[in-house]
Design a protein around this motif. Structure first.
Motif, PDB file in Angstrom:
ATOM      1  N   SER A   1       0.818  -1.216   0.000  1.00 28.32           N
ATOM      2  CA  SER A   1       0.000   0.000   0.000  1.00 28.32           C
ATOM      3  C   SER A   1       0.850   1.263   0.000  1.00 28.32           C
ATOM      4  O   SER A   1       0.310   2.367   0.165  1.00 28.32           O
ATOM      5  N   ALA A   2       2.154   1.123  -0.178  1.00 28.72           N
ATOM      6  CA  ALA A   2       3.044   2.288  -0.153  1.00 28.72           C
ATOM      7  C   ALA A   2       3.175   2.951  -1.525  1.00 28.72           C
ATOM      8  O   ALA A   2       3.875   3.943  -1.667  1.00 28.72           O
ATOM      9  N   ASP A   3       2.545   2.394  -2.537  1.00 24.00           N
ATOM     10  CA  ASP A   3       2.403   3.017  -3.858  1.00 24.00           C
ATOM     11  C   ASP A   3       0.906   3.034  -4.149  1.00 24.00           C
ATOM     12  O   ASP A   3       0.228   2.016  -3.963  1.00 24.00           O
ATOM     13  N   ALA A   4       0.413   4.163  -4.606  1.00 25.61           N
ATOM     14  CA  ALA A   4      -1.044   4.242  -4.788  1.00 25.61           C
ATOM     15  C   ALA A   4      -1.458   5.344  -5.753  1.00 25.61           C
ATOM     16  O   ALA A   4      -0.675   6.234  -6.086  1.00 25.61           O
ATOM     17  N   ILE A   5      -2.715   5.240  -6.188  1.00 24.46           N
ATOM     18  CA  ILE A   5      -3.339   6.281  -7.001  1.00 24.46           C
ATOM     19  C   ILE A   5      -4.241   7.082  -6.071  1.00 24.46           C
ATOM     20  O   ILE A   5      -5.141   6.523  -5.432  1.00 24.46           O
ATOM     21  N   LEU A   6      -3.983   8.374  -5.983  1.00 22.35           N
ATOM     22  CA  LEU A   6      -4.780   9.264  -5.144  1.00 22.35           C
ATOM     23  C   LEU A   6      -5.754  10.056  -6.014  1.00 22.35           C
ATOM     24  O   LEU A   6      -5.406  10.449  -7.132  1.00 22.35           O
ATOM     25  N   VAL A   7      -6.945  10.274  -5.493  1.00 21.95           N
ATOM     26  CA  VAL A   7      -7.961  11.008  -6.258  1.00 21.95           C
ATOM     27  C   VAL A   7      -8.769  11.915  -5.337  1.00 21.95           C
ATOM     28  O   VAL A   7      -8.748  11.766  -4.112  1.00 21.95           O
ATOM     29  N   SER A   8      -9.479  12.836  -5.942  1.00 20.76           N
ATOM     30  CA  SER A   8     -10.427  13.660  -5.187  1.00 20.76           C
ATOM     31  C   SER A   8     -11.662  12.809  -4.910  1.00 20.76           C
ATOM     32  O   SER A   8     -11.923  11.808  -5.586  1.00 20.76           O
ATOM     33  N   ASN A   9     -12.433  13.195  -3.922  1.00 22.73           N
ATOM     34  CA  ASN A   9     -13.533  12.358  -3.429  1.00 22.73           C
ATOM     35  C   ASN A   9     -14.614  12.036  -4.458  1.00 22.73           C
ATOM     36  O   ASN A   9     -15.321  11.031  -4.321  1.00 22.73           O
ATOM     37  N   GLU A  10     -14.766  12.865  -5.482  1.00 20.33           N
ATOM     38  CA  GLU A  10     -15.837  12.601  -6.453  1.00 20.33           C
ATOM     39  C   GLU A  10     -15.527  11.418  -7.376  1.00 20.33           C
ATOM     40  O   GLU A  10     -16.404  10.927  -8.094  1.00 20.33           O
ATOM     41  N   ILE A  11     -14.283  10.952  -7.377  1.00 19.95           N
ATOM     42  CA  ILE A  11     -13.907   9.798  -8.201  1.00 19.95           C
ATOM     43  C   ILE A  11     -13.968   8.544  -7.334  1.00 19.95           C
ATOM     44  O   ILE A  11     -13.358   8.471  -6.274  1.00 19.95           O
TER      45      ILE A  11
END
Length: 322
Positions: A113-123
């Protein structure tokens, strides 16, 4: 007469002392080695080794040369400026495919879990990334993770708006609202999540265990004349990892200081990395990891790291962990 006897005794004493000095064994010569690294917790055992004097214990004078971007450490290692380097698995495959004479001698870690795709809450899904702007560093683990995630959802890079930039900047660009998603790794993930509760993790590396992993490689030419040094380096790694397991609080502080973060901000980051010791490498380098390499190679090919998958049978050298 007594005076001459006294002088004679003095001369004998001085001569004997001088002979003892010349007869004393010379100190063991220290071997110098330059190791390329980056501010990534997966390389943490090397900083522990530095802090605990483990390199000196094995007669090594190690210089840990830190780089920010993958391409910097890759270029330094490829140019011969580094004897060894800590790099992502797919990077090792890429360098080998273009003819660089290197040997993969140790699997260091895999990211869960130390690499990830971050997004805003609407996604809420990878499918929602279609048509969105995504920040990531090309040719890196971020590129690999993004492409794998898109493929699993029937998408490709042509379905999104790629915004290439260093992984260190991707998260802050997401915070500023200039992109809708960012691919990065720790400690940047924890820093972003701490600063804004409107950002969340959409996709983690654990979706394909081993896809995002790191290895220790050495220059094959250098290793040929320094076999014992390579073995000592792996012993250093093993002892540093043992220190990490036995003294987790202190070890994590050492690593956090090296990457420029506070230990309390990296709890989830440390939990998202699995380290491999030498014993585990004996099994991995002759079995499980060979399958992982093929999977990594397939995804690497899909992002254009090489046109055809080369024969990697000469890349791994497991003799140093036997």
């Amino acid at each position: 007469m007594k005076k001459w006897i006294s002088i004679l005794i003095t001369v004998i004493f001085v001569f004997s002392s001088t002979m003892l000095v010349f007869a004393a064994p010379a100190p063991e010569e220290t071997t110098k080695v330059r190791i390329g690294t980056q501010p990534w917790i997966g390389y943490g055992p090397w900083w522990i080794a530095k802090d605990q004097g483990l390199f000196e214990k094995y007669g090594l004078e190690a210089e840990l040369v830190d780089f920010i971007e993958d391409k910097e450490v890759n270029a330094a290692f490829a140019s011969g400026d580094m004897n060894a380097a800590n790099i992502a698995t797919h990077t090792a495959l890429k360098l080998f495919s273009v003819g660089l004479d290197l040997k993969l001698v140790l699997v260091e870690d895999i990211s869960t879990s130390a690499d990830a795709i971050l997004v805003s809450n609407e996604i809420s899904s990878i499918a929602d990334l279609k048509g969105k702007s995504v920040a990531y560093e090309e040719g890196t683990t971020s590129d690999l993770l993004l492409n794998y995630a898109l493929t699993q959802s029937g998408l490709s890079l042509s379905d999104i708006s790629p915004v290439p930039m260093p992984a260190s900047d991707a998260g802050t660009t997401l915070l500023s609202g200039d992109v809708q998603a960012a691919v990065t790794y720790e400690p940047y993930i924890s820093e972003i999540l701490k600063n804004n509760d409107s950002i969340k993790i959409l996709y983690k590396a654990e979706e394909r265990p081993g896809l995002i992993s790191d290895v220790f490689v050495v220059s094959a030419k250098w290793a040929q004349g320094n076999e014992e040094t390579v073995r000592k380096l792996l012993q250093v790694w093993d002892e540093a990892l043992q220190y990490y397991q036995e003294n987790p609080e202190d070890a994590r502080k050492i690593i956090a200081d090296a990457v420029g973060s506070a230990p309390e901000d990296l709890v989830t980051a440390f939990d998202g990395v699995q380290f491999f010791d030498v014993n585990e490498n004996q099994k991995a380098l002759s079995g499980d990891f060979l399958t992982t390499i093929q999977d990594v190679a397939m995804v690497s090919q899909s992002i254009g790291l090489f046109e055809t998958i080369p024969d990697f049978s000469n890349l791994i050298d497991a003799s140093y962990v036997d």
